[in-house]
Design a protein around this motif. Structure first.
Motif, PDB file in Angstrom:
ATOM      1  N   SER A  41       0.807  -1.223   0.000  1.00 53.25           N
ATOM      2  CA  SER A  41       0.000   0.000   0.000  1.00 53.25           C
ATOM      3  C   SER A  41       0.845   1.281   0.000  1.00 53.25           C
ATOM      4  O   SER A  41       0.548   2.225   0.722  1.00 53.25           O
ATOM      5  CB  SER A  41      -0.959  -0.023   1.186  1.00 53.25           C
ATOM      6  OG  SER A  41      -1.948   0.962   1.017  1.00 53.25           O
ATOM      7  N   GLY A  42       1.902   1.294  -0.782  1.00 50.97           N
ATOM      8  CA  GLY A  42       2.736   2.486  -0.900  1.00 50.97           C
ATOM      9  C   GLY A  42       3.705   2.700   0.245  1.00 50.97           C
ATOM     10  O   GLY A  42       4.363   3.733   0.321  1.00 50.97           O
ATOM     11  N   LEU A  43       3.828   1.721   1.153  1.00 55.90           N
ATOM     12  CA  LEU A  43       4.702   1.829   2.315  1.00 55.90           C
ATOM     13  C   LEU A  43       5.973   1.017   2.074  1.00 55.90           C
ATOM     14  O   LEU A  43       5.916  -0.140   1.654  1.00 55.90           O
ATOM     15  CB  LEU A  43       3.981   1.312   3.561  1.00 55.90           C
ATOM     16  CG  LEU A  43       4.712   1.462   4.882  1.00 55.90           C
ATOM     17  CD1 LEU A  43       4.897   2.940   5.234  1.00 55.90           C
ATOM     18  CD2 LEU A  43       3.953   0.757   5.989  1.00 55.90           C
ATOM     19  N   TYR A  44       7.117   1.651   2.348  1.00 48.17           N
ATOM     20  CA  TYR A  44       8.420   1.024   2.180  1.00 48.17           C
ATOM     21  C   TYR A  44       9.195   1.189   3.477  1.00 48.17           C
ATOM     22  O   TYR A  44       9.164   2.250   4.102  1.00 48.17           O
ATOM     23  CB  TYR A  44       9.175   1.660   1.011  1.00 48.17           C
ATOM     24  CG  TYR A  44       8.436   1.501  -0.294  1.00 48.17           C
ATOM     25  CD1 TYR A  44       8.737   0.448  -1.145  1.00 48.17           C
ATOM     26  CD2 TYR A  44       7.433   2.382  -0.659  1.00 48.17           C
ATOM     27  CE1 TYR A  44       8.051   0.284  -2.343  1.00 48.17           C
ATOM     28  CE2 TYR A  44       6.742   2.225  -1.851  1.00 48.17           C
ATOM     29  CZ  TYR A  44       7.054   1.177  -2.683  1.00 48.17           C
ATOM     30  OH  TYR A  44       6.368   1.016  -3.854  1.00 48.17           O
ATOM     31  N   ARG A  45       9.920   0.122   3.883  1.00 41.68           N
ATOM     32  CA  ARG A  45      10.614   0.130   5.179  1.00 41.68           C
ATOM     33  C   ARG A  45      12.063  -0.307   5.027  1.00 41.68           C
ATOM     34  O   ARG A  45      12.407  -1.086   4.155  1.00 41.68           O
ATOM     35  CB  ARG A  45       9.929  -0.843   6.140  1.00 41.68           C
ATOM     36  CG  ARG A  45       8.569  -0.435   6.566  1.00 41.68           C
ATOM     37  CD  ARG A  45       8.042  -1.394   7.617  1.00 41.68           C
ATOM     38  NE  ARG A  45       6.760  -0.916   8.090  1.00 41.68           N
ATOM     39  CZ  ARG A  45       5.696  -1.673   8.248  1.00 41.68           C
ATOM     40  NH1 ARG A  45       5.760  -2.962   7.993  1.00 41.68           N
ATOM     41  NH2 ARG A  45       4.568  -1.158   8.683  1.00 41.68           N
ATOM     42  N   THR A  46      12.872   0.201   5.982  1.00 40.23           N
ATOM     43  CA  THR A  46      14.236  -0.281   6.153  1.00 40.23           C
ATOM     44  C   THR A  46      14.557  -0.257   7.629  1.00 40.23           C
ATOM     45  O   THR A  46      14.093   0.622   8.368  1.00 40.23           O
ATOM     46  CB  THR A  46      15.263   0.557   5.356  1.00 40.23           C
ATOM     47  OG1 THR A  46      16.533  -0.090   5.410  1.00 40.23           O
ATOM     48  CG2 THR A  46      15.392   1.961   5.897  1.00 40.23           C
ATOM     49  N   ASP A  47      15.319  -1.234   8.084  1.00 38.49           N
ATOM     50  CA  ASP A  47      15.733  -1.269   9.486  1.00 38.49           C
ATOM     51  C   ASP A  47      16.862  -0.270   9.683  1.00 38.49           C
ATOM     52  O   ASP A  47      17.810  -0.218   8.897  1.00 38.49           O
ATOM     53  CB  ASP A  47      16.223  -2.670   9.869  1.00 38.49           C
ATOM     54  CG  ASP A  47      15.108  -3.705   9.805  1.00 38.49           C
ATOM     55  OD1 ASP A  47      13.951  -3.336  10.067  1.00 38.49           O
ATOM     56  OD2 ASP A  47      15.402  -4.872   9.492  1.00 38.49           O
ATOM     57  N   ALA A  48      16.739   0.527  10.728  1.00 35.91           N
ATOM     58  CA  ALA A  48      17.767   1.542  11.003  1.00 35.91           C
ATOM     59  C   ALA A  48      17.740   1.895  12.474  1.00 35.91           C
ATOM     60  O   ALA A  48      16.871   2.638  12.927  1.00 35.91           O
ATOM     61  CB  ALA A  48      17.534   2.783  10.160  1.00 35.91           C
ATOM     62  N   ALA A  49      18.661   1.326  13.234  1.00 36.19           N
ATOM     63  CA  ALA A  49      18.792   1.671  14.648  1.00 36.19           C
ATOM     64  C   ALA A  49      19.535   3.005  14.714  1.00 36.19           C
ATOM     65  O   ALA A  49      20.727   3.076  14.443  1.00 36.19           O
ATOM     66  CB  ALA A  49      19.556   0.588  15.389  1.00 36.19           C
ATOM     67  N   LEU A  50      18.820   4.071  15.034  1.00 36.34           N
ATOM     68  CA  LEU A  50      19.391   5.417  15.026  1.00 36.34           C
ATOM     69  C   LEU A  50      19.528   5.947  16.444  1.00 36.34           C
ATOM     70  O   LEU A  50      18.639   5.742  17.271  1.00 36.34           O
ATOM     71  CB  LEU A  50      18.496   6.365  14.220  1.00 36.34           C
ATOM     72  CG  LEU A  50      18.200   5.951  12.787  1.00 36.34           C
ATOM     73  CD1 LEU A  50      17.247   6.946  12.136  1.00 36.34           C
ATOM     74  CD2 LEU A  50      19.477   5.842  11.985  1.00 36.34           C
ATOM     75  N   GLY A  51      20.612   6.648  16.688  1.00 32.43           N
ATOM     76  CA  GLY A  51      20.799   7.316  17.970  1.00 32.43           C
ATOM     77  C   GLY A  51      19.967   8.588  18.024  1.00 32.43           C
ATOM     78  O   GLY A  51      19.438   9.060  17.015  1.00 32.43           O
ATOM     79  N   ALA A  52      19.868   9.140  19.194  1.00 28.76           N
ATOM     80  CA  ALA A  52      19.106  10.377  19.362  1.00 28.76           C
ATOM     81  C   ALA A  52      19.777  11.511  18.591  1.00 28.76           C
ATOM     82  O   ALA A  52      20.991  11.536  18.423  1.00 28.76           O
ATOM     83  CB  ALA A  52      19.006  10.736  20.842  1.00 28.76           C
ATOM     84  N   GLY A  53      18.956  12.441  18.101  1.00 25.77           N
ATOM     85  CA  GLY A  53      19.468  13.604  17.403  1.00 25.77           C
ATOM     86  C   GLY A  53      18.892  13.740  16.007  1.00 25.77           C
ATOM     87  O   GLY A  53      17.946  13.044  15.629  1.00 25.77           O
ATOM     88  N   GLU A  54      19.497  14.641  15.234  1.00 22.53           N
ATOM     89  CA  GLU A  54      19.005  14.932  13.890  1.00 22.53           C
ATOM     90  C   GLU A  54      19.644  13.991  12.868  1.00 22.53           C
ATOM     91  O   GLU A  54      20.833  13.717  12.915  1.00 22.53           O
ATOM     92  CB  GLU A  54      19.303  16.380  13.514  1.00 22.53           C
ATOM     93  CG  GLU A  54      18.607  16.820  12.266  1.00 22.53           C
ATOM     94  CD  GLU A  54      18.711  18.315  12.022  1.00 22.53           C
ATOM     95  OE1 GLU A  54      17.978  18.807  11.153  1.00 22.53           O
ATOM     96  OE2 GLU A  54      19.513  18.981  12.683  1.00 22.53           O
ATOM     97  N   TRP A  55      18.811  13.513  11.937  1.00 25.18           N
ATOM     98  CA  TRP A  55      19.237  12.601  10.878  1.00 25.18           C
ATOM     99  C   TRP A  55      18.743  13.124   9.535  1.00 25.18           C
ATOM    100  O   TRP A  55      17.787  13.882   9.478  1.00 25.18           O
ATOM    101  CB  TRP A  55      18.682  11.197  11.123  1.00 25.18           C
ATOM    102  CG  TRP A  55      19.331  10.522  12.274  1.00 25.18           C
ATOM    103  CD1 TRP A  55      18.969  10.620  13.593  1.00 25.18           C
ATOM    104  CD2 TRP A  55      20.476   9.687  12.235  1.00 25.18           C
ATOM    105  NE1 TRP A  55      19.822   9.883  14.363  1.00 25.18           N
ATOM    106  CE2 TRP A  55      20.753   9.299  13.560  1.00 25.18           C
ATOM    107  CE3 TRP A  55      21.297   9.226  11.213  1.00 25.18           C
ATOM    108  CZ2 TRP A  55      21.823   8.462  13.876  1.00 25.18           C
ATOM    109  CZ3 TRP A  55      22.357   8.392  11.531  1.00 25.18           C
ATOM    110  CH2 TRP A  55      22.612   8.020  12.847  1.00 25.18           C
ATOM    111  N   GLU A  56      19.402  12.667   8.465  1.00 21.77           N
ATOM    112  CA  GLU A  56      19.003  13.057   7.115  1.00 21.77           C
ATOM    113  C   GLU A  56      18.904  11.809   6.253  1.00 21.77           C
ATOM    114  O   GLU A  56      19.803  10.974   6.243  1.00 21.77           O
ATOM    115  CB  GLU A  56      20.028  14.020   6.518  1.00 21.77           C
ATOM    116  CG  GLU A  56      19.656  14.501   5.125  1.00 21.77           C
ATOM    117  CD  GLU A  56      20.645  15.535   4.612  1.00 21.77           C
ATOM    118  OE1 GLU A  56      20.331  16.731   4.709  1.00 21.77           O
ATOM    119  OE2 GLU A  56      21.717  15.132   4.135  1.00 21.77           O
TER     120      GLU A  56
END
Length: 171
Positions: free
Chosen positions: A130-145
């Motif tokens: 339904s138009g949804l795409y995912r990737t696993d990404a363990a991210l730390g706190a803060g700003e990401w791009e």
């Protein structure tokens, strides 16, 4: 002798002369502080963003018309992409100009911090329906791009660069 003279003689006899050794130590301390502060500032500068957007501005200017044509073609597609992050998963939801979900896209890109490339990593999204795409990404706190490029079977290309903030990495 007068009492004032006796007091002055006592003070003068206890005073140590300002020697060349004291001058040398004073100068070394003064310049030592300056050198330490400069080294600290150098460390901060090397750890921060260098400000470069392109490596060679002349070559980038030669590609300007091509980049503008790609931007117009992307705008004509009418695609929209929304990004969310929760519980170690980054999600992209793609819709067309009418709001219908876009399926069958191949999406790859780069995920990293906006001001440094030390945490950059390539990502590939998988379709979740339904138009949804995912990737696993363990991210730390803060700003990401996220810089993602989606392609359909006909060769149409859509690029989306979005910044988002992760408050609590576990959520």
């Amino acid at each position: 002798m007068r009492p004032e003279t006796e007091a002055m003689d006592a003070i003068e006899s206890n005073a140590r002369p300002f020697t060349g050794r004291k001058m040398l130590l004073s100068m070394l301390a003064f310049f030592g502080v300056i050198i330490v502060v400069n080294l600290g500032l150098l460390g901060f500068a090397l750890d921060s963003d260098n400000g470069l957007v392109v490596k060679n501005s002349y070559v980038a200017s030669q590609d300007y018309n091509r980049m503008m044509a790609k931007a117009r073609a992307q705008e004509e597609l009418g695609w929209r992409a929304a990004v969310t992050h929760r519980a170690g998963v980054v999600e992209l939801r793609f819709t067309d100009g009418a709001g219908a979900p876009l399926t069958g896209l191949e999406i790859a890109g780069r995920l990293g911090r906006p001001v440094t490339d030390r945490e950059d990593r390539p990502v590939a999204f998988r379709e979740a329906g339904s138009g949804l795409y995912r990737t696993d990404a363990a991210l730390g706190a803060g700003e990401w791009e996220l810089d993602a490029v989606a392609r359909d079977g006909a060769g149409a290309e859509f690029r989306r660069i979005v910044r988002f903030f992760v408050k609590d990495p576990g959520q």
